[in-house]
Design a protein around this motif. Structure first.
Motif, short mmCIF file in Angstrom:
data_model
loop_
_atom_site.label_atom_id
_atom_site.label_comp_id
_atom_site.label_asym_id
_atom_site.label_seq_id
_atom_site.Cartn_x
_atom_site.Cartn_y
_atom_site.Cartn_z
N GLY A 5 0.84 -1.19 0.00
CA GLY A 5 0.00 0.00 0.00
C GLY A 5 0.87 1.24 0.00
O GLY A 5 2.06 1.18 -0.33
N TYR A 6 0.28 2.32 0.38
CA TYR A 6 0.99 3.59 0.40
C TYR A 6 0.69 4.34 1.68
O TYR A 6 -0.38 4.19 2.26
CB TYR A 6 0.57 4.46 -0.79
CG TYR A 6 1.01 3.89 -2.11
CD1 TYR A 6 2.24 4.23 -2.64
CD2 TYR A 6 0.22 2.98 -2.80
CE1 TYR A 6 2.67 3.68 -3.84
CE2 TYR A 6 0.63 2.44 -3.99
CZ TYR A 6 1.86 2.80 -4.51
OH TYR A 6 2.28 2.25 -5.69
N LYS A 7 1.65 5.12 2.14
CA LYS A 7 1.41 6.05 3.23
C LYS A 7 1.78 7.44 2.73
O LYS A 7 2.60 7.59 1.82
CB LYS A 7 2.20 5.67 4.48
CG LYS A 7 3.69 5.77 4.35
CD LYS A 7 4.35 5.41 5.67
CE LYS A 7 5.85 5.55 5.55
NZ LYS A 7 6.51 5.30 6.84
N ASN A 8 1.14 8.43 3.30
CA ASN A 8 1.42 9.78 2.82
C ASN A 8 2.64 10.37 3.51
O ASN A 8 3.05 9.93 4.58
CB ASN A 8 0.19 10.68 2.97
CG ASN A 8 -0.04 11.17 4.37
OD1 ASN A 8 0.80 11.85 4.95
ND2 ASN A 8 -1.19 10.85 4.93
N LYS A 27 -5.90 26.83 4.70
CA LYS A 27 -6.06 26.83 3.25
C LYS A 27 -7.08 25.80 2.78
O LYS A 27 -7.81 26.03 1.82
CB LYS A 27 -4.72 26.59 2.55
CG LYS A 27 -3.76 27.74 2.64
CD LYS A 27 -4.30 28.91 1.87
CE LYS A 27 -3.29 30.00 1.75
NZ LYS A 27 -3.82 31.15 1.02
N LEU A 28 -7.12 24.65 3.45
CA LEU A 28 -8.03 23.58 3.06
C LEU A 28 -9.39 23.67 3.76
O LEU A 28 -10.29 22.89 3.46
CB LEU A 28 -7.41 22.22 3.37
CG LEU A 28 -6.19 21.85 2.56
CD1 LEU A 28 -5.54 20.58 3.11
CD2 LEU A 28 -6.57 21.65 1.10
N ILE A 35 -5.39 17.67 9.92
CA ILE A 35 -4.04 17.67 9.36
C ILE A 35 -3.13 16.78 10.19
O ILE A 35 -2.33 16.00 9.65
CB ILE A 35 -3.46 19.10 9.29
CG1 ILE A 35 -4.37 20.02 8.46
CG2 ILE A 35 -2.04 19.09 8.73
CD1 ILE A 35 -4.54 19.65 7.01
N SER A 36 -3.25 16.84 11.52
CA SER A 36 -2.44 16.00 12.39
C SER A 36 -2.69 14.52 12.13
O SER A 36 -1.75 13.71 12.11
CB SER A 36 -2.72 16.32 13.85
OG SER A 36 -2.24 17.61 14.16
N ARG A 37 -3.93 14.16 11.92
CA ARG A 37 -4.27 12.75 11.63
C ARG A 37 -3.69 12.32 10.29
O ARG A 37 -3.23 11.19 10.14
CB ARG A 37 -5.77 12.56 11.65
CG ARG A 37 -6.35 12.61 13.05
CD ARG A 37 -7.85 12.39 13.04
NE ARG A 37 -8.36 12.47 14.40
CZ ARG A 37 -9.44 13.14 14.74
NH1 ARG A 37 -10.17 13.76 13.81
NH2 ARG A 37 -9.84 13.16 15.98
N GLN A 44 -6.56 9.39 5.93
CA GLN A 44 -5.98 9.89 4.68
C GLN A 44 -6.91 10.93 4.06
O GLN A 44 -8.13 10.81 4.16
CB GLN A 44 -5.76 8.74 3.69
CG GLN A 44 -4.79 7.68 4.16
CD GLN A 44 -3.40 8.21 4.40
OE1 GLN A 44 -2.93 9.12 3.73
NE2 GLN A 44 -2.71 7.63 5.38
N PRO A 45 -6.34 11.92 3.40
CA PRO A 45 -7.17 12.90 2.71
C PRO A 45 -7.83 12.28 1.48
O PRO A 45 -7.34 11.27 0.95
CB PRO A 45 -6.16 13.99 2.30
CG PRO A 45 -4.84 13.34 2.34
CD PRO A 45 -4.92 12.22 3.32
#
Length: 69
Positions: A5-8, A27-28, A35-37, A44-45
């Motif tokens: 898989g992938y992690k950010n 900004k988001l 953001i901390s999570r 994940q976003p």
């Protein structure tokens, strides 16, 4: 079974560009906790949020992820 898989790497890119989590959250239009999570890889976003993050951080989408096994 080998699971890939992938992690950010949002936390890493923020640090490299000397941008705060608070700035990105503003900004988001999300909370600092969100953001901390993301930075801790507990959540994940969304795809749309990832595109916005790459624009805000002036980086390629690929720069925000790394594979893991």
């Amino acid at each position: 079974m080998n699971k890939t898989g992938y992690k950010n790497k949002i936390r890493v890119v923020l640090a490299d560009k000397m941008i705060t989590k608070t700035y990105l959250a503003e900004k988001l239009e999300v909370s600092n906790m969100t953001i901390s999570r993301w930075c801790a890889n507990t959540t994940q976003p969304s795809a749309i949020q990832l595109l916005e993050i790459s624009k805000i951080l002036d980086c390629k989408l690929d720069d925000l992820f790394e594979p893991f096994n």
